[in-house]
Design a protein around this motif. Structure first.
Motif, PDB file in Angstrom:
ATOM      1  N   ASP A 134      42.896  38.883  47.954  1.00 29.00           N
ATOM      2  CA  ASP A 134      41.630  38.756  47.238  1.00 29.00           C
ATOM      3  C   ASP A 134      41.200  40.183  46.898  1.00 29.00           C
ATOM      4  O   ASP A 134      40.820  40.946  47.779  1.00 29.00           O
TER       5      ASP A 134
ATOM      6  N   THR B  11      33.505  43.627  50.563  1.00 26.58           N
ATOM      7  CA  THR B  11      32.317  43.943  49.777  1.00 26.58           C
ATOM      8  C   THR B  11      31.048  44.019  50.625  1.00 26.58           C
ATOM      9  O   THR B  11      30.141  44.786  50.331  1.00 26.58           O
TER      10      THR B  11
ATOM     11  N   TRP C 178      34.132  37.192  53.370  1.00 25.21           N
ATOM     12  CA  TRP C 178      34.946  36.525  52.339  1.00 25.21           C
ATOM     13  C   TRP C 178      36.257  36.022  52.913  1.00 25.21           C
ATOM     14  O   TRP C 178      36.689  34.905  52.596  1.00 25.21           O
TER      15      TRP C 178
ATOM     16  N   GLY D 245      37.107  37.255  41.517  1.00 28.36           N
ATOM     17  CA  GLY D 245      36.055  37.004  40.534  1.00 28.36           C
ATOM     18  C   GLY D 245      35.906  38.288  39.716  1.00 28.36           C
ATOM     19  O   GLY D 245      36.076  39.381  40.237  1.00 28.36           O
TER      20      GLY D 245
ATOM     21  N   THR E 226      41.955  40.310  52.388  1.00 28.86           N
ATOM     22  CA  THR E 226      40.920  40.739  51.451  1.00 28.86           C
ATOM     23  C   THR E 226      41.005  42.261  51.381  1.00 28.86           C
ATOM     24  O   THR E 226      40.761  42.928  52.391  1.00 28.86           O
TER      25      THR E 226
ATOM     26  N   PHE F  46      40.002  30.192  47.126  1.00 23.32           N
ATOM     27  CA  PHE F  46      40.146  30.012  48.585  1.00 23.32           C
ATOM     28  C   PHE F  46      40.775  28.652  48.896  1.00 23.32           C
ATOM     29  O   PHE F  46      41.561  28.521  49.830  1.00 23.32           O
TER      30      PHE F  46
ATOM     31  N   ASN G 183      39.239  44.586  49.738  1.00 22.90           N
ATOM     32  CA  ASN G 183      37.976  45.324  49.886  1.00 22.90           C
ATOM     33  C   ASN G 183      36.902  44.362  50.370  1.00 22.90           C
ATOM     34  O   ASN G 183      36.667  43.328  49.757  1.00 22.90           O
TER      35      ASN G 183
ATOM     36  N   SER H 234      38.797  40.894  44.599  1.00 23.07           N
ATOM     37  CA  SER H 234      37.593  40.722  43.775  1.00 23.07           C
ATOM     38  C   SER H 234      36.854  42.031  43.543  1.00 23.07           C
ATOM     39  O   SER H 234      36.374  42.282  42.445  1.00 23.07           O
ATOM     40  N   SER H 235      36.732  42.843  44.599  1.00 33.13           N
ATOM     41  CA  SER H 235      35.836  43.993  44.453  1.00 33.13           C
ATOM     42  C   SER H 235      36.553  45.334  44.416  1.00 33.13           C
ATOM     43  O   SER H 235      35.895  46.368  44.461  1.00 33.13           O
TER      44      SER H 235
ATOM     45  N   SER I 215      35.904  31.940  44.999  1.00 36.84           N
ATOM     46  CA  SER I 215      35.701  30.919  46.034  1.00 36.84           C
ATOM     47  C   SER I 215      36.551  29.675  45.791  1.00 36.84           C
ATOM     48  O   SER I 215      36.975  29.030  46.747  1.00 36.84           O
TER      49      SER I 215
ATOM     50  N   GLN J  92      33.227  39.546  38.442  1.00 35.61           N
ATOM     51  CA  GLN J  92      31.865  40.113  38.376  1.00 35.61           C
ATOM     52  C   GLN J  92      31.606  41.343  39.229  1.00 35.61           C
ATOM     53  O   GLN J  92      30.482  41.803  39.309  1.00 35.61           O
ATOM     54  N   LYS J  93      32.627  41.889  39.886  1.00 32.32           N
ATOM     55  CA  LYS J  93      32.407  43.111  40.660  1.00 32.32           C
ATOM     56  C   LYS J  93      32.828  44.348  39.853  1.00 32.32           C
ATOM     57  O   LYS J  93      32.079  45.290  39.748  1.00 32.32           O
TER      58      LYS J  93
END
Ligand code: PLP
Length: 356
Positions: free
Chosen positions: A166, A147, A100, A187, A143, A80, A145, A168-169, A77, A189-190
């Motif tokens: 992005d 999520t 996202w 991030g 983006t 962004f 993926n 992230s996932s 985030s 955390q995915k």
């Protein structure tokens, strides 16, 4: 303890190796007798951890020369806002494929004109196709993926302008041609590590083009110059992320991840497509995510959604509830999710279908 299966979208399942190695390092990091939580980030042991993580990023994703890998705080985030802050001169193009992307667009609009191609008209149930990327924009952002919506762009676009994704996932879920991108971020955390560390892969020569004054902590050039150590990085999270990278490497790399992910997703999509109760929410088969499989109950069975969630949770299927903004169900099938978990979920769905 009963056997549970982790379908959470994020923070989400990580390899057992990552948990075990991190537990050891919390007790005794690199033979120092100190916890990874309690040792200077300037120590040679932590510096080795950071270097190894950067090296494995480059190796596993085949990152060419001329790119830097950063480990920062603030989550995807914060990126962004950092992206337009550092890279927008006048105008950027964003593909709007879900919650996202939408949040990224909102930040970009603070800095200049934003041209948007969107699939919001049909609740983000597809990925826009056949659009052109304007050559007069400063960059193109998408983006890969989605999520929440459960769609995925599984190929690398050809863009006439710097391209930013992005991921992230879906980072490390498939091979990516990094040379086509100016920047890839997300991030951890995915699919990678615990929440609190954000990865950025950035092409060095895209920076320095705006006259805007950029606060130090938001300036990519500073983080590159300082090797992610301008301030204290999230050291323990970087350590855990490194363990996942090692695990991916031991498994055979991103090609092997991709093969396993396709196989797992196929098992679940087939089960949904052949069920009398459930239906996939994404319009086109080619847009279906291999990471976050979103589905709902068919209209005539809508009243059974809560019952199914209770049944699934009773059977140890955790995190199957859809995102609060869209409802229905979502099963996340990240790299670390074993095939056995997917099979267990399919069995649970069949059992529920029989029970009604
Ligand atoms: C989860 C997610 C984010 C938000 O990440 P934070 O680290 O919480 O800021 C952004 N983009 C995508 C695609 C995500 O899945």
């Amino acid at each position: 303890m009963k056997k549970v299966h982790n379908f959470y979208a994020g923070p989400s399942i990580l390899p057992e190796f990552t948990y075990q190695e991190t537990i050891k390092a919390i007790e005794n990091f690199a033979g120092t007798g100190l916890s990874i939580m309690s040792i200077s980030h300037r120590s040679k042991q932590f510096e080795a951890t950071l270097n190894e993580a950067t090296g494995l990023f480059k190796k596993l994703l085949n990152i060419p020369d001329g790119y830097s890998v950063l480990f920062l705080g603030g989550g995807a985030s914060l990126q962004f806002a950092m992206i337009p802050f550092n890279l927008m001169i006048k105008k950027a193009m964003y593909l709007d494929t879900g919650t996202w992307s939408n949040k990224a667009i909102k930040e970009a609009k603070l800095f200049g004109d934003v041209e948007v191609i969107s699939s919001k008209d049909k609740n983000y149930s597809y990925v826009p196709k056949g659009f052109s990327i304007p050559s007069d924009a400063d960059y193109f952002h998408f983006t890969s993926n989605n999520t929440i919506a459960g769609t995925e762009i599984k190929h690398d676009f050809d863009s006439p302008i710097p391209m930013i994704a992005d991921m992230s996932s879906d980072i490390f879920s498939r091979p990516v041609d990094v040379s086509k991108y100016a920047m890839i971020y997300g991030g951890a955390q995915k699919n990678l590590g615990p929440a609190g560390v954000t990865f950025v892969i950035i092409k060095d020569d895209i920076l320095g083009k705006t006259d805007r004054k950029i606060p130090t902590m938001l300036n990519y050039q500073i983080h590159i110059d300082k090797g992610s150590m301008f301030n204290t990085p999230p050291a323990m999270n970087i350590f855990a992320t490194l363990q996942t990278l090692k695990w991916i490497d031991q498994q055979g790399g991103v090609e092997v991840m991709q093969k396993m992910n396709i196989e797992k997703a196929q098992i679940l999509y087939d089960a949904i497509d052949n069920s009398k109760l459930f239906v996939v929410k994404v319009d086109n088969v080619e847009d279906r995510s291999l990471m976050n499989i979103t589905f709902v109950m068919k209209e005539e069975y809508k009243n059974l959604e809560a019952d199914f969630l209770a049944f699934a949770s009773e059977k140890g299927m955790l995190g199957v509830k859809g995102h609060r903004s869209v409802g229905g169900f979502r099963a996340s099938t990240y790299n670390a999710l074993p095939k056995e978990s997917v099979i267990a979920l399919v069995e649970t769905m069949k059992e529920f279908e029989k029970s009604i």
